[in-house]
Enzyme design. Structure first.
Site, PDB file in Angstrom:
ATOM      1  N   TYR A   1     -24.568 -12.460 -35.061  1.00 11.32           N
ATOM      2  CA  TYR A   1     -25.479 -11.338 -35.307  1.00 11.32           C
ATOM      3  C   TYR A   1     -24.620 -10.115 -35.625  1.00 11.32           C
ATOM      4  O   TYR A   1     -23.941  -9.579 -34.759  1.00 11.32           O
ATOM      5  CB  TYR A   1     -26.368 -11.055 -34.091  1.00 11.32           C
ATOM      6  CG  TYR A   1     -27.318 -12.190 -33.713  1.00 11.32           C
ATOM      7  CD1 TYR A   1     -27.705 -13.147 -34.648  1.00 11.32           C
ATOM      8  CD2 TYR A   1     -27.821 -12.296 -32.432  1.00 11.32           C
ATOM      9  CE1 TYR A   1     -28.563 -14.174 -34.312  1.00 11.32           C
ATOM     10  CE2 TYR A   1     -28.689 -13.317 -32.082  1.00 11.32           C
ATOM     11  CZ  TYR A   1     -29.056 -14.255 -33.024  1.00 11.32           C
ATOM     12  OH  TYR A   1     -29.909 -15.268 -32.684  1.00 11.32           O
TER      13      TYR A   1
ATOM     14  N   GLY B   1     -43.184 -13.837 -33.729  1.00 10.46           N
ATOM     15  CA  GLY B   1     -43.261 -14.097 -35.169  1.00 10.46           C
ATOM     16  C   GLY B   1     -41.987 -13.751 -35.912  1.00 10.46           C
ATOM     17  O   GLY B   1     -41.885 -14.008 -37.106  1.00 10.46           O
TER      18      GLY B   1
ATOM     19  N   PHE C   1     -39.253 -12.292 -38.157  1.00 10.91           N
ATOM     20  CA  PHE C   1     -39.201 -11.381 -39.312  1.00 10.91           C
ATOM     21  C   PHE C   1     -40.593 -11.114 -39.895  1.00 10.91           C
ATOM     22  O   PHE C   1     -40.771 -10.186 -40.678  1.00 10.91           O
ATOM     23  CB  PHE C   1     -38.268 -11.948 -40.391  1.00 10.91           C
ATOM     24  CG  PHE C   1     -36.835 -12.057 -39.934  1.00 10.91           C
ATOM     25  CD1 PHE C   1     -36.093 -10.915 -39.647  1.00 10.91           C
ATOM     26  CD2 PHE C   1     -36.222 -13.292 -39.758  1.00 10.91           C
ATOM     27  CE1 PHE C   1     -34.774 -11.005 -39.209  1.00 10.91           C
ATOM     28  CE2 PHE C   1     -34.909 -13.399 -39.322  1.00 10.91           C
ATOM     29  CZ  PHE C   1     -34.185 -12.248 -39.046  1.00 10.91           C
TER      30      PHE C   1
ATOM     31  N   PRO D   1     -43.851 -10.455 -38.076  1.00  9.65           N
ATOM     32  CA  PRO D   1     -44.558 -10.345 -36.799  1.00  9.65           C
ATOM     33  C   PRO D   1     -45.990 -10.896 -36.868  1.00  9.65           C
ATOM     34  O   PRO D   1     -46.674 -10.780 -37.888  1.00  9.65           O
ATOM     35  CB  PRO D   1     -44.535  -8.839 -36.514  1.00  9.65           C
ATOM     36  CG  PRO D   1     -43.284  -8.362 -37.193  1.00  9.65           C
ATOM     37  CD  PRO D   1     -43.171  -9.204 -38.442  1.00  9.65           C
TER      38      PRO D   1
HETATM   39  N1  LIG Z   1     -31.763 -20.100 -32.283  1.00  8.80           N
HETATM   40  C1  LIG Z   1     -32.070 -19.515 -33.405  1.00  8.80           C
HETATM   41  O1  LIG Z   1     -31.875 -20.080 -34.492  1.00  8.80           O
HETATM   42  C2  LIG Z   1     -32.667 -18.153 -33.380  1.00  8.80           C
HETATM   43  C3  LIG Z   1     -33.267 -17.632 -34.537  1.00  8.80           C
HETATM   44  C4  LIG Z   1     -33.832 -16.370 -34.473  1.00  8.80           C
HETATM   45  C5  LIG Z   1     -33.821 -15.645 -33.298  1.00  8.80           C
HETATM   46  N2  LIG Z   1     -33.228 -16.161 -32.180  1.00  8.80           N
HETATM   47  C6  LIG Z   1     -33.240 -15.408 -30.900  1.00  8.80           C
HETATM   48  O2  LIG Z   1     -34.582 -15.136 -30.560  1.00  8.80           O
HETATM   49  C7  LIG Z   1     -34.724 -13.753 -30.217  1.00  8.80           C
HETATM   50  C8  LIG Z   1     -36.130 -13.296 -30.546  1.00  8.80           C
HETATM   51  O3  LIG Z   1     -36.371 -13.405 -31.919  1.00  8.80           O
HETATM   52  P1  LIG Z   1     -36.608 -12.181 -32.894  1.00  8.80           P
HETATM   53  O4  LIG Z   1     -36.168 -10.908 -32.286  1.00  8.80           O
HETATM   54  O5  LIG Z   1     -36.044 -12.534 -34.200  1.00  8.80           O
HETATM   55  O6  LIG Z   1     -38.168 -12.213 -33.103  1.00  8.80           O
HETATM   56  P2  LIG Z   1     -39.425 -11.771 -32.197  1.00  8.80           P
HETATM   57  O7  LIG Z   1     -39.024 -11.502 -30.799  1.00  8.80           O
HETATM   58  O8  LIG Z   1     -40.487 -12.762 -32.475  1.00  8.80           O
HETATM   59  O9  LIG Z   1     -39.886 -10.434 -32.930  1.00  8.80           O
HETATM   60  C9  LIG Z   1     -39.081  -9.344 -33.102  1.00  8.80           C
HETATM   61  C10 LIG Z   1     -39.836  -8.388 -34.024  1.00  8.80           C
HETATM   62  O10 LIG Z   1     -40.991  -7.921 -33.342  1.00  8.80           O
HETATM   63  C11 LIG Z   1     -40.952  -6.497 -33.235  1.00  8.80           C
HETATM   64  N3  LIG Z   1     -41.483  -6.166 -31.904  1.00  8.80           N
HETATM   65  C12 LIG Z   1     -40.950  -6.476 -30.704  1.00  8.80           C
HETATM   66  N4  LIG Z   1     -41.744  -6.023 -29.701  1.00  8.80           N
HETATM   67  C13 LIG Z   1     -42.794  -5.423 -30.302  1.00  8.80           C
HETATM   68  C14 LIG Z   1     -43.934  -4.748 -29.813  1.00  8.80           C
HETATM   69  N5  LIG Z   1     -44.162  -4.637 -28.497  1.00  8.80           N
HETATM   70  N6  LIG Z   1     -44.815  -4.234 -30.715  1.00  8.80           N
HETATM   71  C15 LIG Z   1     -44.604  -4.349 -32.047  1.00  8.80           C
HETATM   72  N7  LIG Z   1     -43.533  -4.985 -32.564  1.00  8.80           N
HETATM   73  C16 LIG Z   1     -42.627  -5.499 -31.703  1.00  8.80           C
HETATM   74  C17 LIG Z   1     -39.530  -6.099 -33.408  1.00  8.80           C
HETATM   75  O11 LIG Z   1     -39.434  -4.823 -33.995  1.00  8.80           O
HETATM   76  P3  LIG Z   1     -38.885  -3.538 -33.181  1.00  8.80           P
HETATM   77  O12 LIG Z   1     -37.408  -3.661 -33.157  1.00  8.80           O
HETATM   78  O13 LIG Z   1     -39.391  -2.385 -33.988  1.00  8.80           O
HETATM   79  O14 LIG Z   1     -39.497  -3.591 -31.816  1.00  8.80           O
HETATM   80  C18 LIG Z   1     -39.032  -7.171 -34.369  1.00  8.80           C
HETATM   81  O15 LIG Z   1     -39.359  -6.817 -35.702  1.00  8.80           O
HETATM   82  C19 LIG Z   1     -33.632 -13.066 -31.019  1.00  8.80           C
HETATM   83  O16 LIG Z   1     -33.297 -11.824 -30.479  1.00  8.80           O
HETATM   84  C20 LIG Z   1     -32.516 -14.067 -30.945  1.00  8.80           C
HETATM   85  O17 LIG Z   1     -31.782 -13.847 -29.770  1.00  8.80           O
HETATM   86  C21 LIG Z   1     -32.682 -17.400 -32.205  1.00  8.80           C
END
Ligand SMILES: NC(=O)c1ccc[n+]([C@@H]2O[C@H](COP(=O)([O-])OP(=O)(O)OC[C@H]3O[C@@H](n4cnc5c(N)ncnc54)[C@H](OP(=O)(O)O)[C@@H]3O)[C@@H](O)[C@H]2O)c1
Length: 295
Positions: free
Chosen positions: A66, A218, A220, A222
């Site tokens: 990352y 969700g 990228f 949401p």
């Molecule tokens: N193993 C893998 O291949 C893999 C792949 C992808 C991700 N991951 C891990 O999974 C974790 C979670 O995934 P992710 O961060 O990509 O996706 P996520 O948690 O599904 O969503 C993050 C998105 O939601 C927004 N968000 C978060 N809280 C919110 C709220 N209360 N209200 C409105 N929007 C909100 C964030 O924007 P804001 O910043 O504006 O809040 C961001 O755009 C990552 O941090 C990573 O550690 C692993």
């Protein structure tokens, strides 16, 4: 295995001495746009991490790809020396191309280098949990994971890794992995609208293995759903809180790592742990992932 607290209860990793609060934090959003380079607001990123730990979160999910390197360096800057009980879960198996692409990095040398990069950038002598990431972002790909997992098993034997997990895998790959080393967690794509792993989650629960859905909100793209919105309105909550509460109620082995770059969203997400969804609301939300009716 689970106990309810205001962080959604806790879960002890199979055979491991690590107990995690079910509400954790995913650090990917702390890098710059497209998970590339530094964030626009480094102080803001540091504030999110400190707030997470102050609130009692004891699982931070990250990777050295990352940024690359950026997220781990920010975690170190914000939290090192780490408080007792904080578990940093990292992953290896990919690298970033110069064009910001995500490329598999599963050769022996790439995996060894990735472990050392994680140790250095996080400021640790030993990594608590390392997920081997195989497959594609939207789902697992068929094929043996023996070669790369054997490398991680060797690094565990050498004392650089405490526990091993898998990411973007199917059941056959888990079974193959368990013949090589103990697997304490699986991290795959799953949320209220994307439910390919329903049966897999139940199998893992039966084995005492944690399931850590990535993209719980969700990712990228949401989550957007009139059903989430309706549930949120009836509970005086937000749709994102409902999506997280649904996951917590879906199975006791699910641990959450929602990502955010905002303290406001972090606080909002933490409150999801106290939200109780009725069986009627759950049934209505279940129809989102089963493709019934309108999103
Ligand atoms: N193993 C893998 O291949 C893999 C792949 C992808 C991700 N991951 C891990 O999974 C974790 C979670 O995934 P992710 O961060 O990509 O996706 P996520 O948690 O599904 O969503 C993050 C998105 O939601 C927004 N968000 C978060 N809280 C919110 C709220 N209360 N209200 C409105 N929007 C909100 C964030 O924007 P804001 O910043 O504006 O809040 C961001 O755009 C990552 O941090 C990573 O550690 C692993």
């Amino acid at each position: 295995m689970t106990k309810r607290t205001d962080l959604g209860g806790s879960f002890t990793l199979a055979g491991a001495s690590i107990t995690l609060n079910r509400m954790g934090y995913g650090a990917m959003q702390l890098a710059g746009p497209e998970v590339w380079g530094p964030p626009r607001d480094v102080d803001g990123a540091i504030a999110v991490l400190r707030e997470a730990v102050t609130a009692g979160i004891n699982q931070i999910d990250t990777s050295d790809f990352y940024g690359p390197h950026v997220t781990n360096q920010i975690i170190k800057r914000a939290l090192h020396p780490y408080p007792n009980g904080l578990v940093i879960v990292t992953k290896v198996g990919a690298r970033r191309g110069d064009d910001k692409s995500w490329i598999h990095a599963l050769s022996r040398q790439e995996l060894i280098d990735a472990i050392h990069d994680n140790l250095r950038n996080l400021g640790l002598d030993k990594l608590d949990v390392v997920n081997l990431r195989v497959g594609g972002l939207m789902g697992p790909s068929e094929g043996s994971i023996e070669e790369p997992l054997t490398v991680l098993a060797e690094l565990k034997h050498q004392g650089l890794i405490r526990h091993v997990g898998l990411s973007n895998v199917n059941r056959e790959q888990l079974a193959e992995g368990q013949r090589i080393t103990e697997i304490v967690c699986v991290q795959n794509l799953y949320n209220v609208a994307h439910r390919n792993d329903d049966d897999f989650i139940d199998d893992l629960a039966g084995q005492g293995i944690a399931y850590v859905p990535f993209f719980p909100l969700g990712g990228f793209s949401p989550l957007q759903s009139s059903k989430l919105q309706a549930a949120a309105t009836s509970l005086q909550a937000t749709p994102m809180q409902v999506a997280l509460a649904w996951l917590l109620q879906r199975s006791p082995n699910i641990l959450l790592i929602p990502g955010t770059s905002s303290v406001k969203h972090l606080r909002e997400n933490l409150k999801a742990a106290t939200l109780q969804l009725s069986s009627e609301i759950i049934a209505n939300l279940d129809s989102i992932g089963k493709g019934l009716g309108q999103l």
